[in-house]
Design a protein around this motif. Structure first.
Motif, PDB file in Angstrom:
ATOM      1  N   GLU A  59      -0.012   9.979   2.871  1.00 51.36           N
ATOM      2  CA  GLU A  59      -0.562   9.688   1.549  1.00 51.36           C
ATOM      3  C   GLU A  59      -0.182  10.739   0.507  1.00 51.36           C
ATOM      4  O   GLU A  59       0.118  10.402  -0.646  1.00 51.36           O
ATOM      5  CB  GLU A  59      -2.079   9.559   1.615  1.00 51.36           C
ATOM      6  N   ASP A  60      -0.177  12.017   0.891  1.00 51.32           N
ATOM      7  CA  ASP A  60       0.156  13.066  -0.083  1.00 51.32           C
ATOM      8  C   ASP A  60       1.582  12.906  -0.610  1.00 51.32           C
ATOM      9  O   ASP A  60       1.845  13.113  -1.803  1.00 51.32           O
ATOM     10  CB  ASP A  60      -0.075  14.469   0.483  1.00 51.32           C
ATOM     11  N   LEU A  61       2.501  12.469   0.233  1.00 50.46           N
ATOM     12  CA  LEU A  61       3.884  12.255  -0.190  1.00 50.46           C
ATOM     13  C   LEU A  61       4.005  11.010  -1.071  1.00 50.46           C
ATOM     14  O   LEU A  61       4.731  11.009  -2.065  1.00 50.46           O
ATOM     15  CB  LEU A  61       4.800  12.149   1.029  1.00 50.46           C
ATOM     16  N   ARG A  62       3.267   9.950  -0.738  1.00 55.88           N
ATOM     17  CA  ARG A  62       3.286   8.750  -1.573  1.00 55.88           C
ATOM     18  C   ARG A  62       2.720   9.034  -2.964  1.00 55.88           C
ATOM     19  O   ARG A  62       3.218   8.506  -3.962  1.00 55.88           O
ATOM     20  CB  ARG A  62       2.537   7.602  -0.905  1.00 55.88           C
ATOM     21  N   ILE A  63       1.704   9.894  -3.054  1.00 56.06           N
ATOM     22  CA  ILE A  63       1.143  10.271  -4.356  1.00 56.06           C
ATOM     23  C   ILE A  63       2.219  10.923  -5.214  1.00 56.06           C
ATOM     24  O   ILE A  63       2.374  10.594  -6.392  1.00 56.06           O
ATOM     25  CB  ILE A  63      -0.079  11.202  -4.178  1.00 56.06           C
ATOM     26  N   LEU A  64       2.983  11.843  -4.626  1.00 63.31           N
ATOM     27  CA  LEU A  64       4.055  12.502  -5.386  1.00 63.31           C
ATOM     28  C   LEU A  64       5.149  11.524  -5.765  1.00 63.31           C
ATOM     29  O   LEU A  64       5.680  11.560  -6.885  1.00 63.31           O
ATOM     30  CB  LEU A  64       4.657  13.664  -4.589  1.00 63.31           C
ATOM     31  N   GLN A  65       5.510  10.637  -4.850  1.00 58.88           N
ATOM     32  CA  GLN A  65       6.526   9.625  -5.138  1.00 58.88           C
ATOM     33  C   GLN A  65       6.084   8.744  -6.315  1.00 58.88           C
ATOM     34  O   GLN A  65       6.856   8.508  -7.242  1.00 58.88           O
ATOM     35  CB  GLN A  65       6.776   8.752  -3.905  1.00 58.88           C
ATOM     36  N   ASP A  66       4.847   8.297  -6.287  1.00 58.66           N
ATOM     37  CA  ASP A  66       4.334   7.440  -7.364  1.00 58.66           C
ATOM     38  C   ASP A  66       4.304   8.187  -8.697  1.00 58.66           C
ATOM     39  O   ASP A  66       4.670   7.633  -9.738  1.00 58.66           O
ATOM     40  CB  ASP A  66       2.941   6.921  -7.018  1.00 58.66           C
ATOM     41  N   TYR A  67       3.872   9.427  -8.676  1.00 53.74           N
ATOM     42  CA  TYR A  67       3.817  10.243  -9.887  1.00 53.74           C
ATOM     43  C   TYR A  67       5.217  10.424 -10.477  1.00 53.74           C
ATOM     44  O   TYR A  67       5.429  10.218 -11.676  1.00 53.74           O
ATOM     45  CB  TYR A  67       3.179  11.602  -9.558  1.00 53.74           C
TER      46      TYR A  67
END
Length: 93
Positions: A59-67
């Motif tokens: 999830e932490d990586l997906r948050i950065l990807q989305d941002y």
């Protein structure tokens, strides 16, 4: 072709996620001593198999990807000496 990148602190990913990056098929990553470069996936132009892999990312990586995607950048540069980005999760390690 001109690409944009986002520079931010490695503190925006958990230590476990940073350690897993070198073994992931996506996103494409290049590790260096002080951090990592991570490609930003264009979710509008990936196949179903790639989308499944994306959905299984931590999830932490997906948050950065989305941002990063919202900012229109194609590369995330995480560095231990970079600034913290306000509004994103920060992990102590």
């Amino acid at each position: 072709m001109v690409n944009r990148y986002l520079e931010m602190s490695t503190a925006h990913l958990k230590e476990e996620t940073i350690g897993m990056l070198k073994d992931m098929d996506i996103p494409y990553c290049v590790n260096y001593e002080e951090g990592v470069f991570i490609s930003v996936l264009d979710l509008d132009h990936i196949d179903a198999q790639m989308r499944k892999l994306y959905d299984e990312l931590p999830e932490d990586l997906r948050i950065l990807q989305d941002y990063a995607r919202k900012l229109g950048v194609s590369l995330i540069w995480l560095d231990r000496d970079a600034d913290i980005t306000e509004g994103l999760p920060v992990y102590e390690w």
